[in-house]
Write a protein that holds these residues in place. Structure first.
Motif, mmCIF file in Angstrom:
data_model
loop_
_atom_site.group_PDB
_atom_site.id
_atom_site.type_symbol
_atom_site.label_atom_id
_atom_site.label_comp_id
_atom_site.label_asym_id
_atom_site.label_seq_id
_atom_site.Cartn_x
_atom_site.Cartn_y
_atom_site.Cartn_z
ATOM 1 N N ILE A 24 22.896 40.428 32.508
ATOM 2 C CA ILE A 24 22.988 40.369 31.041
ATOM 3 C C ILE A 24 23.831 41.521 30.526
ATOM 4 C CG2 ILE A 24 21.669 40.576 28.904
ATOM 5 C CD1 ILE A 24 19.375 39.119 30.361
ATOM 6 N N VAL A 25 23.585 42.705 31.098
ATOM 7 C CA VAL A 25 24.357 43.880 30.683
ATOM 8 C C VAL A 25 25.825 43.707 31.026
ATOM 9 C CG1 VAL A 25 24.720 46.344 31.088
ATOM 10 C CG2 VAL A 25 22.404 45.442 30.820
ATOM 11 N N SER A 26 26.080 43.147 32.279
ATOM 12 C CA SER A 26 27.455 42.941 32.717
ATOM 13 C C SER A 26 28.169 41.974 31.803
ATOM 14 C CB SER A 26 27.467 42.417 34.156
ATOM 15 O OG SER A 26 28.783 42.132 34.571
ATOM 16 N N ALA A 27 27.475 40.861 31.447
ATOM 17 C CA ALA A 27 28.087 39.872 30.560
ATOM 18 C C ALA A 27 28.358 40.479 29.199
ATOM 19 C CB ALA A 27 27.176 38.651 30.433
ATOM 20 N N ALA A 28 27.439 41.324 28.786
ATOM 21 C CA ALA A 28 27.621 41.951 27.479
ATOM 22 C C ALA A 28 28.774 42.930 27.505
ATOM 23 C CB ALA A 28 26.325 42.652 27.066
ATOM 24 N N ASP A 34 40.753 39.650 23.268
ATOM 25 C CA ASP A 34 41.308 40.539 22.241
ATOM 26 C C ASP A 34 41.219 41.991 22.671
ATOM 27 O OD1 ASP A 34 41.946 38.419 20.612
ATOM 28 O OD2 ASP A 34 40.050 38.484 19.493
ATOM 29 N N GLU A 35 40.110 42.339 23.327
ATOM 30 C CA GLU A 35 39.957 43.719 23.798
ATOM 31 C C GLU A 35 40.982 44.024 24.892
ATOM 32 O OE1 GLU A 35 35.378 45.021 23.354
ATOM 33 O OE2 GLU A 35 35.715 43.256 24.624
ATOM 34 N N CYS A 36 41.218 43.051 25.779
ATOM 35 C CA CYS A 36 42.208 43.259 26.840
ATOM 36 C C CYS A 36 43.602 43.423 26.247
ATOM 37 C CB CYS A 36 42.203 42.084 27.809
ATOM 38 S SG CYS A 36 40.669 41.908 28.754
ATOM 39 N N LEU A 37 43.900 42.590 25.235
ATOM 40 C CA LEU A 37 45.235 42.616 24.648
ATOM 41 C C LEU A 37 45.481 43.860 23.808
ATOM 42 C CD1 LEU A 37 45.543 38.856 23.695
ATOM 43 C CD2 LEU A 37 46.878 40.074 25.419
ATOM 44 N N ALA A 38 44.427 44.575 23.500
ATOM 45 C CA ALA A 38 44.617 45.825 22.770
ATOM 46 C C ALA A 38 45.537 46.759 23.548
ATOM 47 C CB ALA A 38 43.263 46.494 22.519
ATOM 48 N N CYS A 39 45.486 46.652 24.879
ATOM 49 C CA CYS A 39 46.389 47.444 25.722
ATOM 50 C C CYS A 39 47.522 46.587 26.296
ATOM 51 C CB CYS A 39 45.623 48.090 26.868
ATOM 52 S SG CYS A 39 44.417 49.330 26.359
ATOM 53 N N HIS A 40 47.155 45.402 26.799
ATOM 54 C CA HIS A 40 48.111 44.604 27.569
ATOM 55 C C HIS A 40 49.100 43.826 26.712
ATOM 56 C CE1 HIS A 40 46.481 45.346 31.590
ATOM 57 N NE2 HIS A 40 45.279 45.371 31.011
ATOM 58 N N ALA A 41 48.973 43.915 25.395
ATOM 59 C CA ALA A 41 49.977 43.301 24.525
ATOM 60 C C ALA A 41 51.172 44.225 24.330
ATOM 61 C CB ALA A 41 49.360 42.946 23.178
ATOM 62 N N HIS A 79 39.777 38.106 36.348
ATOM 63 C CA HIS A 79 39.556 39.537 36.588
ATOM 64 C C HIS A 79 38.070 39.828 36.364
ATOM 65 C CE1 HIS A 79 43.912 40.079 36.612
ATOM 66 N NE2 HIS A 79 43.961 39.349 35.498
ATOM 67 N N SER A 80 37.252 39.376 37.285
ATOM 68 C CA SER A 80 35.797 39.384 37.084
ATOM 69 C C SER A 80 35.195 40.779 37.008
ATOM 70 C CB SER A 80 35.118 38.596 38.205
ATOM 71 O OG SER A 80 35.472 39.137 39.467
ATOM 72 N N THR A 81 35.869 41.783 37.544
ATOM 73 C CA THR A 81 35.300 43.144 37.542
ATOM 74 C C THR A 81 35.862 44.003 36.420
ATOM 75 O OG1 THR A 81 37.010 43.925 39.072
ATOM 76 C CG2 THR A 81 34.988 43.047 40.044
ATOM 77 N N ALA A 82 36.637 43.392 35.547
ATOM 78 C CA ALA A 82 37.302 44.172 34.499
ATOM 79 C C ALA A 82 36.307 44.678 33.464
ATOM 80 C CB ALA A 82 38.366 43.317 33.826
ATOM 81 N N THR A 83 36.559 45.877 32.992
ATOM 82 C CA THR A 83 35.835 46.457 31.855
ATOM 83 C C THR A 83 36.882 46.947 30.873
ATOM 84 O OG1 THR A 83 35.788 48.618 32.951
ATOM 85 C CG2 THR A 83 33.875 47.165 33.282
ATOM 86 N N ALA A 84 36.447 47.410 29.748
ATOM 87 C CA ALA A 84 37.395 47.926 28.765
ATOM 88 C C ALA A 84 36.986 49.342 28.373
ATOM 89 C CB ALA A 84 37.427 47.028 27.535
ATOM 90 N N PRO A 85 37.754 50.335 28.731
ATOM 91 C CA PRO A 85 38.963 50.277 29.572
ATOM 92 C C PRO A 85 38.587 50.194 31.049
ATOM 93 C CG PRO A 85 38.525 52.524 28.964
ATOM 94 C CD PRO A 85 37.472 51.706 28.263
#
Length: 462
Positions: A24-28, A34-41, A79-85
């Motif tokens: 649950i924590v991981s999914a949260a 949008d969060e990914c694109l904050a950097c990758h855009a 990218h299943s292990t991705a977090t932000a950042p």
């Protein structure tokens, strides 16, 4: 309940709770697009340190991603292990979803290249892209060109490539010949559509269709059937001979061009060299012959291989039907010689369908034909006795004075024969005319005499 069992069950419940809570924590914590694109855009975003086999740029075109086959997925689906950042992420495993592809790919040429760890081996992204994931239907020849540069360059100049460029949806593409992308096999693999023994059937998917031939103005609509009945086709299909010519041996593979193009392998002037790739000895004889020399000088009337042997219907030369047919083929150029040959014993016998008498090639040769004035010619004064003795063992120099192509109506070349023919013709015509007239004149008198005798001797009354 025993105390030990209670502790075990309690431990399982606690562990399960921890795992569910972590999920649950991981999914949260999983970042949204949008969060990914904050950097990758950011277009200038790059890796801090280059990694072999991975792109330097980390920019993601959101519009391209949305329009791709993965447009409905979130970034974390791959990218299943991705977090932000996040720090460096592991490589994406396409097989986590596309689990049936590895088995097919491993059997193919692309998969084998991966297994051998070659530097140029393609990956999923080589063909499908990264964030602009292309479905199979959208993978064009441009993608193949990233690795197969010379082959694609040849294809673009070919009849298939040009037709495709003009918008012909029926023109062959890479997949038409090589098969499905993941299952592409090396041409050395006996299962491959482009394997030497399989290629005729592959070409037949288009070239055995008479309706397709009509739509595209292909002169020979039943070319596959003709080829399979030929000496080459039978050697491939019945004997499994890898040295027997198939479609690509004559027409090329990626560089197929119409026979009207000077750069085509089957352009008229190029045919001897194309056939000579297998029939080297025959080509050597042909280029030294009068036919070969005339063809090399650009004489369009000089025969090449396909004039005598045809293109797709090539038959065994020892077969009687072919030997009789080729006499007529010689006559398409040497009409006068064929006419005078037909007046001889040899010509009359062959006209009746018997091949065991002298034919054109028996006297003049086949690929080594030279003018009679050339000492190398089989009918030159130096060699004609030997030539005649192939059938007439007792032939002498006097025997060879026979003129097989003599024309009794040609007084300039054959005066003795001409006047003999003229005398015999006049004698024959005169004799039949005289006695024919005599018969016609005698006929009325004969009738009159018969009637007179009947009147002088009336029948007696009973």
């Amino acid at each position: 309940m025993p105390q030990g069992l209670t502790r075990v069950l309690g431990g399982i419940v606690v562990l399960g709770g921890l795992l569910v809570g972590a999920a649950i924590v991981s999914a949260a914590d999983a970042p949204t697009a949008d969060e990914c694109l904050a950097c990758h855009a950011e277009r200038g975003l790059k890796r801090e340190k280059r990694e072999p086999g991975r792109p330097d740029a980390l920019f993601v075109d959101h519009a391209a991603l949305k329009a791709s086959a993965h447009g409905g997925l979130e970034c974390v689906a791959c990218h299943s292990t991705a977090t932000a950042p996040h720090e460096r992420l592991p490589r994406v495993r396409c097989t986590d979803c596309h689990d049936t592809v590895p088995a097919v790919l491993a059997e193919g040429a692309h998969g084998n290249r991966r297994a051998k760890a070659r530097a140029a081996a393609p990956t999923c992204t080589s063909c499908h892209g990264t964030h602009d994931v292309r479905p199979v239907a959208a993978i064009t020849i441009d993608i193949c060109a990233t690795c197969h540069v010379p082959q694609v360059s040849q294809y673009r100049k070919s009849i298939h490539g040009k037709s495709r460029g003009r918008g012909d949806s029926e023109a062959a593409t890479c997949r038409s010949c090589h098969g499905a992308a993941h299952g592409v096999l090396a041409k050395s693999d006996s299962r491959a559509p482009t394997y030497h023994l399989n290629l005729p059937r592959t070409c037949a998917t288009c070239h055995a269709d008479p309706e397709l031939a009509k739509r595209h103005n292909i002169a020979v609509g039943a070319v596959y059937q003709l080829y399979m009945d030929s000496i080459h086709g039978r050697a491939v299909s019945r004997s499994g001979l890898l040295v027997a010519a198939n479609c690509s041996d004559c027409h090329g593979a990626h560089d197929i061009e119409p026979r009207t193009e000077p750069t085509s392998r089957v352009f008229r002037a190029s045919v001897p060299a194309t056939c000579g790739a297998c029939h080297a000895g025959v080509q050597k004889d042909y280029v030294q012959s009068i036919h070969g020399r005339e063809a090399a000088r650009g004489n369009a009337g000089a025969p090449v291989c396909t004039d005598c042997h045809s293109a797709h219907q090539i038959r065994r030369t020892e077969a009687a039907p072919w030997q009789l047919d080729v006499i007529r083929e010689c006559g398409t150029c040497h009409a006068e010689s064929l006419r005078t040959y037909r007046d001889t014993f040899h010509g009359k016998v062959t006209a009746l369908g018997f091949a065991r008498v002298a034919k054109c090639a028996d006297c003049h040769g086949s690929h080594t034909i030279q003018p009679a004035s050339d000492p190398r010619s089989a009918v030159s004064p130096a060699r004609i006795v030997t030539t005649c003795r192939q059938c007439h063992p007792d032939a002498t120099r006097k025997f060879t004075e026979f003129q097989p192509h003599a024309d009794p109506t040609n007084s300039a070349r054959f005066p003795g024969l001409y006047y003999s023919w003229l005398f015999m013709t006049l004698l024959l015509v005169g004799t039949f005319s005289f006695f024919g007239l005599h018969t016609l004149l005698w006929l009325p008198r004969s009738f009159a005499e018969r009637l007179g005798r009947r009147g002088a001797n009336p029948p007696e009354e009973s």
